[in-house]
Write a protein that holds these residues in place. Sequence first.
Motif, short mmCIF file in Angstrom:
data_model
loop_
_atom_site.label_atom_id
_atom_site.label_comp_id
_atom_site.label_asym_id
_atom_site.label_seq_id
_atom_site.Cartn_x
_atom_site.Cartn_y
_atom_site.Cartn_z
N LEU A 65 0.86 -1.17 0.00
CA LEU A 65 0.00 0.00 0.00
C LEU A 65 0.89 1.22 0.00
O LEU A 65 1.70 1.43 0.92
CB LEU A 65 -0.91 0.00 1.23
N TYR A 66 0.78 2.04 -1.06
CA TYR A 66 1.66 3.20 -1.21
C TYR A 66 0.83 4.39 -1.65
O TYR A 66 0.20 4.36 -2.71
CB TYR A 66 2.76 2.90 -2.23
N GLU A 67 0.79 5.43 -0.82
CA GLU A 67 0.04 6.65 -1.10
C GLU A 67 -1.40 6.37 -1.49
O GLU A 67 -1.93 6.91 -2.46
CB GLU A 67 0.75 7.49 -2.17
N GLY A 68 -2.01 5.45 -0.73
CA GLY A 68 -3.42 5.14 -0.92
C GLY A 68 -3.72 4.16 -2.03
O GLY A 68 -4.88 3.82 -2.24
N LYS A 69 -2.69 3.68 -2.74
CA LYS A 69 -2.90 2.71 -3.83
C LYS A 69 -2.29 1.37 -3.46
O LYS A 69 -1.27 1.32 -2.77
CB LYS A 69 -2.29 3.23 -5.13
N SER A 70 -2.92 0.30 -3.94
CA SER A 70 -2.43 -1.05 -3.67
C SER A 70 -1.69 -1.59 -4.89
O SER A 70 -2.14 -1.43 -6.03
CB SER A 70 -3.61 -1.98 -3.34
N TYR A 71 -0.50 -2.17 -4.65
CA TYR A 71 0.33 -2.72 -5.72
C TYR A 71 0.65 -4.18 -5.41
O TYR A 71 0.93 -4.54 -4.26
CB TYR A 71 1.63 -1.93 -5.86
N LYS A 72 0.61 -5.01 -6.46
CA LYS A 72 0.94 -6.42 -6.29
C LYS A 72 2.44 -6.61 -6.08
O LYS A 72 3.24 -5.73 -6.40
CB LYS A 72 0.50 -7.22 -7.52
N ASP A 73 2.81 -7.76 -5.54
CA ASP A 73 4.22 -8.07 -5.32
C ASP A 73 4.96 -8.07 -6.66
O ASP A 73 4.44 -8.56 -7.67
CB ASP A 73 4.36 -9.44 -4.65
N LEU A 74 6.16 -7.46 -6.67
CA LEU A 74 7.04 -7.31 -7.84
C LEU A 74 6.54 -6.26 -8.83
O LEU A 74 7.13 -6.11 -9.90
CB LEU A 74 7.27 -8.64 -8.55
N ALA A 75 5.47 -5.54 -8.47
CA ALA A 75 4.99 -4.47 -9.35
C ALA A 75 5.95 -3.29 -9.30
O ALA A 75 6.57 -3.01 -8.27
CB ALA A 75 3.60 -4.02 -8.92
N ARG A 76 6.08 -2.57 -10.41
CA ARG A 76 6.93 -1.40 -10.51
C ARG A 76 6.13 -0.23 -11.05
O ARG A 76 5.25 -0.42 -11.89
CB ARG A 76 8.15 -1.66 -11.41
N TRP A 77 6.44 0.99 -10.58
CA TRP A 77 5.75 2.17 -11.06
C TRP A 77 6.64 3.39 -10.85
O TRP A 77 7.64 3.35 -10.16
CB TRP A 77 4.41 2.35 -10.32
N SER A 78 6.25 4.49 -11.50
CA SER A 78 7.00 5.74 -11.42
C SER A 78 6.30 6.67 -10.45
O SER A 78 5.08 6.83 -10.49
CB SER A 78 7.11 6.40 -12.79
N ASP A 79 7.07 7.29 -9.56
CA ASP A 79 6.53 8.18 -8.55
C ASP A 79 6.97 9.61 -8.84
O ASP A 79 8.16 9.92 -8.77
CB ASP A 79 7.03 7.76 -7.16
N SER A 80 6.05 10.47 -9.21
CA SER A 80 6.27 11.90 -9.48
C SER A 80 7.32 12.15 -10.55
O SER A 80 7.90 13.23 -10.60
CB SER A 80 6.65 12.63 -8.18
N GLY A 81 7.59 11.17 -11.37
CA GLY A 81 8.49 11.37 -12.51
C GLY A 81 9.96 11.30 -12.19
O GLY A 81 10.79 11.23 -13.09
N CYS A 82 10.33 11.34 -10.91
CA CYS A 82 11.75 11.35 -10.55
C CYS A 82 12.19 10.11 -9.79
O CYS A 82 13.37 9.96 -9.48
CB CYS A 82 12.07 12.57 -9.69
N ARG A 83 11.25 9.23 -9.47
CA ARG A 83 11.62 8.03 -8.72
C ARG A 83 10.91 6.82 -9.32
O ARG A 83 9.76 6.89 -9.72
CB ARG A 83 11.24 8.16 -7.24
N ASP A 84 11.62 5.69 -9.34
CA ASP A 84 11.04 4.40 -9.70
C ASP A 84 10.86 3.59 -8.43
O ASP A 84 11.79 3.49 -7.62
CB ASP A 84 11.95 3.64 -10.68
N CYS A 85 9.67 3.04 -8.25
CA CYS A 85 9.36 2.29 -7.03
C CYS A 85 9.04 0.85 -7.37
O CYS A 85 8.59 0.53 -8.48
CB CYS A 85 8.18 2.93 -6.29
N GLU A 86 9.25 -0.03 -6.39
CA GLU A 86 8.99 -1.45 -6.58
C GLU A 86 8.40 -2.02 -5.29
O GLU A 86 8.80 -1.66 -4.18
CB GLU A 86 10.29 -2.20 -6.92
#
Length: 289
Positions: free
Chosen positions: A121-142
């Motif tokens: 759970l990250y900033e109110g959103k749920s992500y599956k295990d091993l999921a990757r996404w971009s945070d505010s354009g300057c960070r990659d999260c996993e």
Amino acid sequence: HGEQWQKNACTTCVCDRGQSKCHTHTCQPASCAKGQTKVKRTGQCCDECAAAKGSCLYEGAVRYHGDMWNGTGCEFCNCNRGQVLCQRAECARVQCPQGAELIHLPGKCCPECSSAKPSCLYEGKSYKDLARWSDSGCRDCECRDAQVTCYLHSCPTCPPGTLVITQEGRCCPECRQVQCHAHCLSCSGTADHCESCRDPKAFLHLGRCLSVCPDGYFSEGRVCEGCHESCSECRGPGQQECVSCSDPAALIKDGDVSLTVALVSTVKKPYATPAIRPVPPVSLTTPIA
């Protein structure tokens, strides 16, 4: 922090508190038996011994007699006296227990049962295990094992003679070709705000290139850094490296500023004796008219 990667076949690197630390493996000399020769296999660091004859060429890679490898998908191949023989494996039927799911892992031939891993759970959103996404354009999260790890993007350094322009909504600045001030080797924000100095003997201070650092600053390499607040002049960042003090009532002992009470002795001047001025005599007789 803690992430490892292979720089090349012989070098392994690790991220340690924002810095890359690498270790290069040292190979021992290979002593081969009769009928064998030294070879360096693709992706391997050190020399190995292989049959001198009967090698195979498979998809641009040299394989040696007796080598076995995974081809594509479930295809397994081996080199036998110059010939490549491949066979396709058949996967057994797998029934997963309750709470687990059948998944295909990268590089694996047959599917496996995997228990459902917790999500993040990250900033109110749920992500599956091993999921990757971009945070505010300057960070990659996993998301990994219910833990979110974010990495800052690494931006390329602008070459000398270009202006660094920071743009809203973009992670990395734009390198704009401009004519920096004559004193600047590179500049940012404006053409006269230096990031580095053209003169290798100059000191960088608040975007300007100076011959010496001003009062209240000391040279750290070729950059002027601020003195300790108790120093008006210094030769280093610490309170113990003052040359002169900000407080005129303070004294320096071995570079350290210590406040002392100045004893001021006052000398009273003697009162001056007032001068006695003569009084003219007064006649007590009255002249007769």
